[in-house]
Design a protein around this motif. Structure first.
Motif, short mmCIF file in Angstrom:
data_model
loop_
_atom_site.label_atom_id
_atom_site.label_comp_id
_atom_site.label_asym_id
_atom_site.label_seq_id
_atom_site.Cartn_x
_atom_site.Cartn_y
_atom_site.Cartn_z
N LEU A 18 0.79 -1.32 -0.10
CA LEU A 18 0.00 0.07 0.09
C LEU A 18 0.71 1.21 0.01
N ARG A 19 1.95 1.23 0.93
CA ARG A 19 2.88 2.51 1.01
C ARG A 19 3.41 2.71 -0.42
N HIS A 20 3.97 1.62 -1.08
CA HIS A 20 4.57 1.48 -2.46
C HIS A 20 3.67 2.16 -3.61
N THR A 21 2.62 1.44 -3.55
CA THR A 21 1.46 2.12 -4.29
C THR A 21 1.25 3.69 -4.17
N ALA A 22 1.20 4.03 -3.05
CA ALA A 22 0.93 5.35 -2.96
C ALA A 22 1.80 6.23 -3.29
N ALA A 23 3.16 5.80 -2.96
CA ALA A 23 4.31 6.39 -3.20
C ALA A 23 4.20 6.75 -4.76
N THR A 24 4.29 5.58 -5.41
CA THR A 24 4.32 5.48 -7.09
C THR A 24 3.32 6.32 -7.63
N GLU A 25 1.85 6.20 -7.11
CA GLU A 25 1.04 7.02 -7.54
C GLU A 25 1.21 8.69 -7.38
N MET A 26 1.83 8.98 -6.26
CA MET A 26 1.93 10.31 -6.10
C MET A 26 3.09 10.94 -6.85
N LEU A 27 3.94 10.00 -7.12
CA LEU A 27 5.16 10.36 -8.20
C LEU A 27 4.44 10.66 -9.48
#
Length: 140
Positions: free
Chosen positions: A88-97
């Motif tokens: 979930l953290r990885h997905t959130a960070a990638t989407e924000m990027l």
């Protein structure tokens, strides 16, 4: 995680006992309150989330969210190198990027102490890396 209802905040403890206070939006507070009213009542606990698998009780260790996410990902047939809550953290960070959020702001959301920890997520999106890569300076 401790809910500070009067202050409208969450107190979260992360790695190395690093503690942070985060805002508790009204809609999230309302959702938690609604959940507390309908969750299983067979267990007296000050923990918010309880196992839904009988017997209902607090999760044994601190990875309750991770174990739920792993189980749901497996059930859905999602295969990733990143497992559990970290996905979930990885997905959130990638989407924000992908949406142009700067690394320092993503680091604040993820509660990273240094930009190096957040930069790890930038490696995941090769297309984005190609867009932000700087040209190599010519040798003199």
């Amino acid at each position: 995680m401790d809910i500070e209802w009067e202050a409208g905040s969450l107190r979260v403890t992360g790695k190395s006992r690093y503690e942070a206070r985060l805002p508790l939006p009204q809609d999230v507070g309302d959702a938690i309150a609604a959940y507390l009213e309908c969750r299983p009542s067979c267990c007296r606990s000050d923990r918010v989330f309880l196992s839904t698998i009988a017997p209902s009780r607090p999760f044994r260790n601190g990875d309750g969210v991770s174990s739920v996410v792993r189980r749901i990902m497996k059930r859905a047939g999602v295969v990733t190198p990143v497992k559990g809550a970290h996905a979930l953290r990885h997905t959130a960070a990638t989407e924000m990027l992908r949406h142009g959020v700067p690394l320092d702001k993503i680091g604040l959301v993820l509660r990273h102490r240094g930009i190096d920890s957040t930069a790890h997520y930038a490696k995941a999106d090769v297309t984005l890396l190609k867009q932000v890569a700087q040209p190599w300076p010519e040798a003199l």
